[in-house]
Design an enzyme around this catalytic site. Structure first.
Site, mmCIF file in Angstrom:
data_model
loop_
_atom_site.group_PDB
_atom_site.id
_atom_site.type_symbol
_atom_site.label_atom_id
_atom_site.label_comp_id
_atom_site.label_asym_id
_atom_site.label_seq_id
_atom_site.Cartn_x
_atom_site.Cartn_y
_atom_site.Cartn_z
ATOM 1 C CG HIS A 1 11.728 5.596 4.194
ATOM 2 N ND1 HIS A 1 11.237 6.217 3.072
ATOM 3 C CD2 HIS A 1 11.343 4.297 4.100
ATOM 4 C CE1 HIS A 1 10.597 5.316 2.322
ATOM 5 N NE2 HIS A 1 10.651 4.155 2.920
ATOM 6 C CD GLU B 1 0.607 2.401 3.812
ATOM 7 O OE1 GLU B 1 0.106 2.686 2.707
ATOM 8 O OE2 GLU B 1 1.708 1.822 3.929
#
Ligand SMILES: Cc1ncc(C[n+]2csc(CCOP(=O)(O)OP(=O)(O)O)c2C)c(N)n1
Ligand SMILES: [Mg+2]
Lengths: 365, 337
Positions: free
Chosen positions: B129, B60
């Protein structure tokens, strides 16, 4: 010490020594039993997921059984294990009661993480499984730090840190290996190369697809092994663990398979039928069963007996999980901090910050 | 006019913008062969090829930074970060680079970058998450942050974001992808920095964004039929810049406000909204501004715990009642329950 990386191709298992001695047979039968337990457990997990007993993301170890038992054979009970979110099999094979692993999947209070973690976050201090991590690569620096603590205290333990092939592209992987090599930390980094991230292949994502070679950037000893052969993995892991115990980190690439989709809900449409057929043909569990029969280590009846025993364990795990109570909502704020602190927040979503002031008898608006 | 899902609106807009402008290209994990974790980019690799739909490694920080660099040279990259949780690995590139390059170098180059990423929660995905950390970006000058709640806004704001010369964090939500709405064929690009009053009323202002804008609308609807209440709903749509004027104007009419957010209460988006209202409409307020947010815990996996920690429609209704009680208005209007 800086052993040269060795590079057998993924599928060339090391030459097999003839197994005649019964000690060898016993070991192999032991491997088989452990592999089958993981297999049946994961199949039961998939079923429980479809029955909505399990929620969230759920990644299975189907195809990884030989790798798991081989790797964990190299660890002492006092060693530490860090893994990623694909870890049910590691938890069981580390010796954690399958009942408690299944209870975690069901989100129950008898689960290894008391129902707080779920499929991706198994943790058990007693067995030194220090997680279960859902952020790709998240475990790698943390595991490195655990190795640092061992080195700091002068212990004999080692850390094993497993991850997927895709994870080797996260920056923290490189930062961690460099730190470990500089610090001579007692850690084995294991890359489970199942040749896929979710649907992205190793060749698409890694400019050096022979992932163990990444160790050379840090002068770290490294090797690649066939992850479908539990003995080969065990032998390679033993070398890696010995290196770590001598204070030299090691990178072990285990070439493995992922028999199903990335997670239970992924139909894996990006794989061709031929590819899937090929996978099935390589399935390490039936392959070992066949070998054990062929070599006369087990009769078909004995194999069936093992399957019955393993299935009983798995069914009991599901029943145990189902009967285990859900965590009490009153415990919601119990684990935000390890030490008490003034003014800690403990409000439910609808609660006001301050209780309403007493209202005049009739509002004057 | 077509009725379509939020997902379809995003997909079609990406496709149309790529057709319109050769400089627009996509990059992110699993967006090509896998067609995106949430299938927003389905079919685009096939249509545009790997030069313009680029599958990245799981990196990322690296690919977000690379998109910043490509934007500096005039391209218009649209990055997909699988969920906002993973954007934290790119936080340095977004905050220290994308947001700084225009100002720190005296306005010489801009960074026309879009980062699309969904928030979410409530699906038993566990603590790492299920976060809604849009605040981290809304906090930073130099970034623009939009959070559309409808397919039409998803389209118009994505068009605006792609055509904008600054870095835009485009917040989506897992729970919205399958929701449907009308999208006019000739929809013009939206305006970043504008909220919208999606329902007018005079009893109280209910404020939300992204998923919570839907919750606000639902509560307003429900209380209109069950209690005859006339609640005004404001959909923030843009978290930075924040449309403070629309908020103040609404509260001047309604004299009370409740803010819904999917993040944590302390220092959250609602805190900024509440502070804005108390600054700009203090004399008009008849009750303190209430916020309804997630319980301040790492979100547990177990369903019962998770449910308790997440704001529910009932929590919002309670907060609305208590606010109206505090001003005495519900008491006069509909009596006590
Ligand atoms: C930082 C981060 N980015 C993206 C994801 C989403 N994600 C979960 S698993 C995965 C693929 C990982 O592949 P690999 O490392 O090969 O492990 P495998 O699942 O094959 O065991 C991705 C992209 C994540 N969890 N964390
Ligand atoms: Mg993989």
């Amino acid at each position: 010490m800086s052993a040269k990386p060795t590079a057998p191709s993924p599928r060339t298992a090391r030459p097999r020594t003839a197994k005649s001695g019964s000690a060898d047979n016993d070991r192999l039968v032991g491997f088989y039993r452990r592999m089958l337990l993981i297999r049946r457990f994961e199949e039961r997990t998939a079923r429980a997921y479809t029955q909505a007993h399990i929620g969230g993301y759920c990644h299975l170890n189907l195809g990884e059984e030989a790798a798991i038992v081989g790797l964990l054979s190299s660890l002492e009970p006092t060693d530490y294990l860090f893994t990623n979110y694909r870890e049910h099999g590691y938890a069981i094979d580390r010796g954690i009661d399958p009942n408690r692993v299944m209870a975690e999947l069901y989100g129950r209070s008898d689960g290894v993480s008391k129902g707080w973690g779920g499929s991706m976050h198994m943790f058990d201090t007693a067995h030194r499984l220090l997680g279960g991590y859902g952020i790709v690569g998240g475990q790698v620096p943390v595991a490195t730090g655990a190795a640092l603590a061992i080195e700091y205290r002068g212990g004999r333990e080692i850390v094993m840190c497993t991850m997927g092939d895709g994870t080797t592209n996260i920056g923290a992987f490189h930062e961690s290996l460099n730190l470990a090599a500089l610090g001579h930390l007692p850690i084995v980094y294991v890359v489970i190369n199942n040749r896929l991230g979710m649907g992205t292949t190793v060749e698409m994502s890694s400019a050096e697809p022979e992932l163990f070679r990444r160790g050379s950037a840090y002068r770290m000893a490294a090797a690649r092994v066939d992850g479908l052969d539990p003995e080969a993995v065990a032998a390679a892991a033993a070398i890696a663990a010995a290196s770590a115990r001598d204070g030299e980190p090691y990178l072990l690439e285990v070439v493995s398979e992922r028999l199903r989709g990335h997670s239970v809900v992924d139909p894996a449409k990006y794989r061709s039928e031929a590819e899937v057929a090929e996978l099935r043909a390589h399935d390490p569990v039936p392959a070992l069963a066949e070998r054990l029969m062929r070599e006369g280590a087990l009769t078909p009846e004995q194999l069936e007996q093992i399957d019955r025993e393993v299935l009983a364990i798995v069914e009991e795990a599901a029943a145990f999980a189902d009967a285990s109570p859900s965590p009490d909502v009153a415990t919601l704020f119990d684990y935000t901090y390890a030490s008490p602190v003034a003014n800690a927040e403990g409000r439910l979503p609808g609660d006001p910050l301050f209780p309403a002031a007493p209202r005049p008898e009739d509002g004057d608006r | 006019m077509a009725v379509m899902t939020y997902r379809q609106a995003l997909h079609d807009t990406l496709r149309d913008e790529m057709l319109r402008d050769e400089r627009v290209f996509l990059l992110g994990e699993e967006i090509g062969v896998f067609e995106g974790s949430y299938k927003i980019t389905a079919g685009l690799l096939e249509q545009f090829g790997p030069r313009r739909v680029r599958d990245t490694p799981i990196a990322e920080e690296g690919f977000t930074g690379a998109a910043i660099g490509a934007a500096m040279l005039g391209l218009r990259p649209v990055v997909e970060i699988m969920t906002i949780n993973f954007s934290l690995l790119a936080l340095d590139q977004i905050v220290n680079h994308a947001a700084k390059i225009y100002g720190m170098f005296g306005g010489q180059v801009s960074v026309p970058l879009v980062i699309r990423t969904p928030g979410g929660g409530g699906q038993q995905l566990g603590a790492t998450h299920s976060q809604n950390v849009e605040l981290y970006y809304a906090f930073v000058p130099g970034l623009k942050v939009v959070a559309p709640s409808t397919p039409a806004d998803a389209r118009s704001l994505l068009q605006a974001a792609i055509r904008d010369d600054d870095p835009v964090l485009f917040l989506e939500n897992l729970a919205l992808y399958n929701t449907k709405g009308e999208v006019p064929d000739d929809l013009a690009p939206g305006e970043i920095g504008r909220a919208r009053i999606t329902r007018s009323g005079h009893d109280l202002t209910l404020i939300g964004y992204s998923r919570t804008a839907h919750v606000a609308a639902q509560v307003a609807e429900q209380l209109a039929s069950s209690e005859g209440l006339n609640i005004e709903v404001v959909d923030l749509r843009s978290l930075r810049p924040l449309d403070r004027t629309t908020l103040i104007e609404s509260v001047r009419r309604t004299h009370a406000a409740v803010v819904l957010e999917d993040d944590w209460l302390t220092y959250g988006i609602g805190a900024e909204v509440a502070a804005t209202i108390s600054d700009g409409a203090f004399d008009d307020l008849d009750a303190p501004v209430r916020r309804v947010a997630m319980a301040e815990v790492p979100l547990p996996y177990a369903k019962g715990l998770e449910t308790a920690a997440l704001p529910s429609v009932d929590d919002v209704i309670t907060a609305v009642y208590q606010t109206l009680d505090a001003v005495g208005r519900r008491h006069l209007k509909v009596g006590h329950d």
